[in-house]
Design a protein around this motif. Structure first.
Motif, short mmCIF file in Angstrom:
data_model
loop_
_atom_site.label_atom_id
_atom_site.label_comp_id
_atom_site.label_asym_id
_atom_site.label_seq_id
_atom_site.Cartn_x
_atom_site.Cartn_y
_atom_site.Cartn_z
N GLY A 200 0.78 -1.25 0.06
CA GLY A 200 0.05 0.02 -0.05
C GLY A 200 0.85 1.32 -0.03
O GLY A 200 0.58 2.29 -0.84
N VAL A 201 1.91 1.21 0.91
CA VAL A 201 2.94 2.53 0.74
C VAL A 201 3.46 2.74 -0.54
O VAL A 201 3.70 3.74 -0.84
CB VAL A 201 4.02 2.26 2.06
CG1 VAL A 201 4.85 3.54 1.94
CG2 VAL A 201 3.11 2.18 3.23
N LEU A 202 3.69 1.79 -1.32
CA LEU A 202 4.40 1.80 -2.53
C LEU A 202 3.61 2.49 -3.58
O LEU A 202 3.99 2.99 -4.63
CB LEU A 202 4.76 0.50 -3.04
CG LEU A 202 6.18 -0.36 -2.36
CD1 LEU A 202 6.33 -1.48 -2.87
CD2 LEU A 202 7.38 0.58 -2.28
N GLN A 203 2.41 2.37 -3.24
CA GLN A 203 1.49 3.18 -4.17
C GLN A 203 1.53 4.73 -4.02
O GLN A 203 1.13 5.39 -5.04
CB GLN A 203 0.00 2.81 -4.15
CG GLN A 203 -0.28 1.23 -4.34
CD GLN A 203 0.21 0.82 -5.72
OE1 GLN A 203 0.51 1.31 -6.69
NE2 GLN A 203 1.11 -0.37 -5.55
N TYR A 204 2.00 5.11 -2.85
CA TYR A 204 2.09 6.66 -2.61
C TYR A 204 3.31 7.01 -3.01
O TYR A 204 3.86 8.24 -3.10
CB TYR A 204 2.06 7.03 -1.12
CG TYR A 204 2.20 8.39 -0.99
CD1 TYR A 204 1.18 9.39 -1.22
CD2 TYR A 204 3.04 8.75 -0.13
CE1 TYR A 204 1.36 10.38 -0.74
CE2 TYR A 204 3.37 9.88 0.08
CZ TYR A 204 2.34 11.15 -0.22
OH TYR A 204 2.65 12.27 0.18
N ALA A 205 4.52 6.07 -3.34
CA ALA A 205 5.70 6.31 -3.64
C ALA A 205 6.03 7.51 -4.58
O ALA A 205 6.80 8.19 -4.48
CB ALA A 205 6.70 5.06 -3.86
N PRO A 206 5.56 7.22 -5.82
CA PRO A 206 5.71 8.26 -6.90
C PRO A 206 5.52 9.68 -6.35
O PRO A 206 6.17 10.52 -6.76
CB PRO A 206 4.84 7.98 -7.89
CG PRO A 206 4.54 6.46 -7.65
CD PRO A 206 4.57 6.21 -6.26
N ILE A 207 4.45 9.93 -5.62
CA ILE A 207 4.08 11.26 -5.23
C ILE A 207 5.28 11.78 -4.16
O ILE A 207 5.67 12.70 -4.09
CB ILE A 207 2.67 11.24 -4.43
CG1 ILE A 207 1.68 10.70 -5.34
CG2 ILE A 207 2.30 12.70 -3.73
CD1 ILE A 207 0.18 10.75 -4.81
N GLY A 208 5.46 11.06 -3.41
CA GLY A 208 6.51 11.16 -2.20
C GLY A 208 7.82 11.63 -2.83
O GLY A 208 8.68 12.52 -2.72
N VAL A 209 8.21 10.82 -4.01
CA VAL A 209 9.62 10.91 -4.59
C VAL A 209 9.60 12.32 -5.28
O VAL A 209 10.56 12.92 -5.42
CB VAL A 209 9.68 9.96 -5.70
CG1 VAL A 209 10.83 10.16 -6.65
CG2 VAL A 209 10.16 8.54 -4.97
N PHE A 210 8.48 12.43 -6.05
CA PHE A 210 8.23 13.79 -6.84
C PHE A 210 8.30 15.01 -5.91
O PHE A 210 9.08 15.89 -6.01
CB PHE A 210 6.91 14.01 -7.34
CG PHE A 210 6.44 15.58 -7.71
CD1 PHE A 210 6.88 15.89 -9.01
CD2 PHE A 210 5.68 16.18 -6.96
CE1 PHE A 210 6.57 17.13 -9.46
CE2 PHE A 210 5.22 17.51 -7.42
CZ PHE A 210 5.73 18.00 -8.57
N ALA A 211 7.86 15.04 -4.71
CA ALA A 211 8.34 16.20 -3.60
C ALA A 211 9.44 16.31 -3.23
O ALA A 211 10.05 17.41 -2.79
CB ALA A 211 6.95 15.75 -2.55
N LEU A 212 10.04 15.12 -2.74
CA LEU A 212 11.21 15.00 -2.27
C LEU A 212 12.31 15.62 -3.16
O LEU A 212 13.15 16.60 -2.90
CB LEU A 212 11.71 13.90 -1.78
CG LEU A 212 11.05 13.26 -0.73
CD1 LEU A 212 11.54 11.45 -0.39
CD2 LEU A 212 11.66 13.82 0.84
#
Length: 448
Positions: A200-212
């Motif tokens: 489930g967390v990995l589905q949020y990964a692209p958004i988190g990577v974009f922001a970081l």
């Protein structure tokens, strides 16, 4: 009408899109937004912090349940063999890595001609003494260690519990053996629960990577890299050399390179984006499963590697120490260089696999070499950029050790479960020729 009904939803198409490409899109888009928008893009940092917190939330439960499951799945004799091999691998490659950083930096001389800043700013937190670190491995209270995020202490407690559970399962007393099997089923359920949260967390990964990435580029910008281009080139070049060493070792042990990097690319990109070896641990574990590595190996080598194996950070410490010496106008002696190698290897045991941990190791190396501390502030200005590639190297080293050591143990490599299928690779090397083997202890992870 039938076509309209059978057409997958937008969410389903997002889920089916390969994670590596979603992360790549997040990286490129984040870099573009950070450079184009500039300082206002730093407002995206909270979205990245959410992602890092989600990953950090998983670290302690993942270390605890996977270590107990892995250790209890194999005999104490085999555990001893694996432990010795992984420690030797990590220490030798770390010493090699810091030597690579020193040699490249001495050849290129990064920092020559730069002036030390007048104020060093807030100093990085000093690394703990080696003796204190070794003593701290044994927790006074394992529950307190779990709450405090003391990875080494939690690992010690989990290994002890796993060994005890292994003896319970092999006991001649039927009651104790039954209780051991009952506990093992509970641990297996915990492993599956954690991996479900990971997906489930990995589905949020692209958004988190974009922001970081957007926040990092907004704060540094291209101009901030120019005065330190040589240091950046040395660190990135040193990492390239170190990954070449991994490729050579993998080939030497007849590991299929296509299958290995096909599985390793996700954690490599994740590590580059998040700058956290510990935070990438859930993704690294998933990659090891895709390689067909048994949990009896990866549940021990990966958490240990995320804590003590810092090859990329060792390269950074070697190069940055030479940089600091050049800025300060100090010529390093052979004795100082040897001290940097020794301190860098030992300090890697006590530094956490989290963003910015390299500054702790660097501050210790600089102090032990007798160099002025002020130039460290120059390195801290681009630490995030350097941290990305060195963390990727750290994680690649963890996975290389895991796969190589698994291949030296009978029955520790098998056909991978469908936790993301490994590509079919005719003639890919030893991987394609290895027969399926059930993991030790009869436990096998269910498809994720």
């Amino acid at each position: 009408m039938a076509d309209r009904v059978s057409r997958p939803s937008l969410w389903r198409r997002y889920l089916d899109f390969p994670l590596i490409w979603k992360l790549a899109v997040g990286l490129v888009a984040g870099a573009a937004v950070g450079l184009i928008v500039g300082e206002p893009a730093a407002a995206l940092q909270p979205l990245g912090d959410v992602f890092l917190r989600l990953l950090q939330m998983l670290v302690m439960p993942l270390v605890l349940v996977t270590l107990i499951a892995g250790v209890s799945a194999i005999t104490p004799a085999r555990l001893g063999g694996i432990g010795l091999k992984v420690l030797v691998f990590y220490l030798v490659t770390s010493a090699l890595a810091i030597t690579v950083g020193l040699v490249l930096a001495l050849a290129v001389s990064p920092g020559a001609g730069l002036a030390a800043p007048g104020q060093s700013g807030e100093e990085p937190e000093p690394a703990p003494p080696v003796g204190e670190t070794l003593l701290g491995i044994i927790p006074e209270n394992p529950f307190a260690a779990l709450a405090e995020g003391n990875v080494l202490a939690v690992m010690f407690a989990a290994i002890a519990a796993g060994i005890a559970l292994a003896f319970m399962r092999s006991s001649s007393d039927e009651r104790i053996r039954g209780l051991g099997e009952l506990l093992r089923r509970g641990v297996d359920a915990g492993v599956e629960l954690v991996f479900l949260i990971v997906r489930g967390v990995l589905q949020y990964a692209p958004i988190g990577v974009f922001a970081l990435i957007a926040a990092v580029m907004a704060e540094t910008g291209v101009e901030a890299l120019l005065p330190l281009a040589k240091l950046t080139g040395v660190v990135y070049g040193g990492v390239a050399v170190q990954i070449g060493v991994y490729v050579g070792l993998l080939a030497l042990f007849r590991v299929g390179l296509r299958r290995f990097f096909g599985a390793a690319r996700d954690p490599m990109v994740m590590a580059f984006a998040t700058r956290s070896s510990s935070g990438t641990l859930p993704v690294s574990t998933r990659a090891a499963r895709r390689m067909g590595v048994d949990e009896g190996v990866y549940s021990f080598t990966l958490p240990l590697g995320a804590t003590v194996n810092m090859d990329g950070t060792a390269i950074y410490v070697g190069a940055a120490t030479v940089f600091v010496a050049n800025v300060a106008g100090v010529e390093l002696t052979l004795a100082q260089l040897l001290m940097v190698v020794l301190v860098g290897v030992l300090a890697s045991i006590g530094t956490a696999g989290v963003p910015g941990a390299g500054l702790i190791m660097l501050s210790l190396a600089v102090s032990q070499a007798g160099l002025p501390f002020a130039p460290v502030a120059l390195v801290a200005g681009i630490d995030a950029i350097l941290d990305m590639v060195r963390t990727m190297c750290n994680v690649t080293g963890d996975l290389s050790a895991t796969r190589i050591i698994a291949g030296t143990e009978r029955g520790m490599v098998h056909e991978p479960d469908e936790d993301g299928p490994a590509e079919s690779e005719p003639g890919a090397g030893a991987d394609s020729a290895e027969p399926p083997a059930a993991p030790a202890g009869g436990h096998r992870q269910q498809p994720s």
